[in-house]
Design an enzyme around this catalytic site. Structure first.
Site, short mmCIF file in Angstrom:
data_model
loop_
_atom_site.label_atom_id
_atom_site.label_comp_id
_atom_site.label_asym_id
_atom_site.label_seq_id
_atom_site.Cartn_x
_atom_site.Cartn_y
_atom_site.Cartn_z
N CYS A 106 1.19 -1.42 0.16
CA CYS A 106 -0.16 -0.48 -0.52
C CYS A 106 0.83 1.66 -0.20
CB CYS A 106 -1.10 0.05 1.21
SG CYS A 106 -2.88 1.07 1.21
N HIS A 107 0.60 2.03 1.32
CA HIS A 107 1.91 3.47 0.72
C HIS A 107 2.75 2.99 2.04
CE1 HIS A 107 -2.00 4.96 0.68
NE2 HIS A 107 -1.47 6.12 1.22
#
Length: 182
Positions: A106-107
């Site tokens: 994800c991030h």
């Protein structure tokens, strides 16, 4: 590979995405790994995006790449906080340079963007940080999981099964190398 002898670090900081931290922790424990939650401070409780707590076992400044065979960077907004701590960046960078498995979802690749780990490598991430990955020298690919050598990346919680499958396979095959040997 006897995974019972393998040691994994999972980074933790405030605002982590719950599934992206706990799913890997439990899957690794299930596979016999010794899992250590590494945060800016030892014994600190960090709240997830929804307020679910995770307590760090060790401080990043008190561990080294030699302590682990694998490192996982969960997403949420935690990576933006993680990359503010030099010891966390140093741990990630050193593990990547040593050819150890470094995985981010994800991030999570935001932390990789603060190292040299993405230069010339294929990677994926949550779409909103695609430009950051590209600007860090990564070759963006929109796929549920991307493995380029010892670097593994995924986009979102839905990709966790493929992410963990790729991580476990990479650890099984791992032969630490230096960045210069690539």
């Amino acid at each position: 590979m006897d995974s019972k002898t393998k040691r994994a670090a999972v980074l933790v900081e405030q605002m982590f995405q719950e599934m992206e931290l706990w799913y890997p922790v439990y899957r690794l424990r299930e596979a016999g790994f010794q899992v250590t939650l590494v945060g800016p401070e030892a014994g600190q409780t960090y709240q997830s995006k929804l307020g679910y707590p995770a307590k760090s076992d060790r401080a990043a400044r008190d561990v080294s790449a030699d302590d682990f065979d694998l490192l996982i960077i969960p997403g949420g907004y935690a990576p933006d906080h993680m990359r503010r701590w030099e010891p966390m960046i140093r741990l990630v960078s050193t593990m990547a340079e040593q050819g150890k498995v470094v995985a981010a979802i994800c991030h999570g690749p935001w932390v990789l963007c603060s190292t040299q780990a993405l230069k010339g490598r294929k990677a994926t991430c949550f779409f909103s940080i695609k430009d950051d990955v590209i600007n860090a020298g990564g070759k963006y690919v929109d796929a549920e999981v991307v493995r380029d050598g010892n670097i593994i990346t995924s986009r979102k919680p839905d990709d966790l099964p493929a992410f963990m499958h790729s991580i476990l396979q990479a650890v099984k095959e791992a032969k630490p190398e230096t960045a210069a040997a690539r």
